[in-house]
Enzyme design. Structure first.
Site, PDB file in Angstrom:
ATOM      1  N   SER A 158      59.461  46.347   9.598  1.00 51.41           N
ATOM      2  CA  SER A 158      60.698  45.662   9.242  1.00 51.41           C
ATOM      3  C   SER A 158      61.582  45.496  10.487  1.00 51.41           C
ATOM      4  O   SER A 158      61.066  45.325  11.604  1.00 51.41           O
ATOM      5  CB  SER A 158      61.406  46.468   8.142  1.00 51.41           C
ATOM      6  OG  SER A 158      62.519  45.771   7.660  1.00 51.41           O
ATOM      7  N   LYS A 176      63.118  40.099   6.447  1.00 50.21           N
ATOM      8  CA  LYS A 176      62.917  41.549   6.562  1.00 50.21           C
ATOM      9  C   LYS A 176      63.635  42.313   5.445  1.00 50.21           C
ATOM     10  O   LYS A 176      63.158  43.368   5.011  1.00 50.21           O
ATOM     11  CB  LYS A 176      63.386  42.043   7.934  1.00 50.21           C
ATOM     12  CG  LYS A 176      62.600  41.471   9.111  1.00 50.21           C
ATOM     13  CD  LYS A 176      61.133  41.888   9.116  1.00 50.21           C
ATOM     14  CE  LYS A 176      60.460  41.523  10.434  1.00 50.21           C
ATOM     15  NZ  LYS A 176      59.025  41.863  10.463  1.00 50.21           N
TER      16      LYS A 176
END
Ligand code: COA
Length: 292
Positions: A158, A176
């Site tokens: 992420s 993300k």
């Protein structure tokens, strides 16, 4: 060239055969961060498959990673776009045929560029969301039946951009944020099957494309930026690899649904673009050549 070497095993924090007999499947494995994550797991006994879009780059990286440990098997499968679940499924088939199983999945393939909202077309937004978010979903989907057999673990790569809405990265931040939600939901849905799911959120990691993009060379050699990070240094790919080893190791067997932030504490300080705000945003919106 590989970043890690045998000293990661001999002088590192982990026992040498930690991942003996395990197989890791990595998207974006020829890129900087995911490559070093793979190197660490291979050095500690795992075999690996890395997939990517570029055939030559992916195969070369796999051959180099394989050199790190005698007896290691590392396969590079190029020509795979994570936007196509079928192409990942084919890579999964090859993995099981050649290496027998999949224990760990790293969903790391990502696409990015700097663009303000005014100049970011709908198609450009879709392109990044398709690679980063849909690609992560496709990776989880295509590997699920194998993880189910091994009671394995997912790790999604992420970011921290969406914690503070950094300008010119809204496409990546949105993707993300979705990746974080995906990982958390998988932890809940697949926990009863014995599958863990976590995400890792790197901060400014030296030597990466993202670093070059978000922290371009400055007159003070980056010192001003570095000073704003609580730990007073930029991260390294090894820092991400170390956290990856932990999250896949038995030490984290009760850890699922977490987002491991590895950023030296930076996001607590807020955006490093504060000094430029709001002038950069105003300038971007003054340009009449907006895109749709
Ligand atoms: N700024 C604004 N828009 C951009 C852009 C940029 N720097 N780069 C691409 N786009 C837009 C394109 O113009 C296109 O939109 P349009 O049809 O409205 O013109 C859209 O994004 C898709 O572009 P395309 O070239 O077809 O991209 P793709 O889907 O094949 O790949 C990326 C997208 C992100 C992978 C590609 O831009 C790229 O290679 N980026 C650099 C490498 C990278 O991101 N590596 C990962 C490191 S984290």
């Amino acid at each position: 060239m590989s970043t890690l070497d045998q000293s990661f095993v001999t002088n590192g924090s982990w026992k040498p055969d930690l991942f003996k007999g395990k197989v890791v499947f990595v998207t974006g494995g020829a890129g900087t961060i995911c490559r070093v994550q793979t190197e660490a797991l291979v050095l500690l006994g795992a075999n690996a498959v890395i997939i990517g879009r570029n055939v030559e780059k992916t195969e070369k990286a796999a051959a180099e990673i394989q050199q790190l440990r005698a007896g290691a098997k590392v396969i590079g499968i190029g020509g795979v776009d994570v936007r196509s679940v079928e192409s990942i499924a084919k890579a999964v088939e090859v993995t099981v045929k050649e290496l027998g199983r999949i224990d760990f999945v790293i969903a790391g393939a990502a696409g990015n560029f700097i663009s303000d909202f005014n100049h970011l077309s709908s198609n450009a937004f879709k392109s990044v969301v398709s690679i980063d978010l849909l690609g992560s979903y496709n990776t989880a989907k295509a590997t699920f039946q194998e993880l189910r057999k091994t009671k394995g673990a997912y790790l999604f790569v992420s970011a921290t951009l969406h914690y503070y809405g950094i300008p010119f990265q809204l496409h990546v931040g949105a993707a993300k944020a979705g990746v974080d939600a995906l990982s958390n939901a998988l932890a809940v849905e697949l926990g009863p099957l014995g599958i863990r799911s976590n995400a890792i959120a790197p901060g400014l990691i030296e030597g990466t494309e993202g670093f070059a993009r978000l922290a371009p060379p400055s007159e003070d050699g980056g010192n001003g930026l570095r000073d704003k990070i609580p730990l007073q240094k930029f991260g390294t790919s090894r820092d991400i690899a170390e956290a990856t080893v932990y999250l896949f190791s038995p030490a984290a067997s009760y850890v699922t649904g977490t987002i491991e932030v590895v950023d030296g504490g930076a996001w607590h300080i807020g955006s490093y673009m504060q000094d430029l705000y709001p002038s950069v945003v105003i300038a971007a919106n003054e340009d009449p050549s907006a895109k749709i």
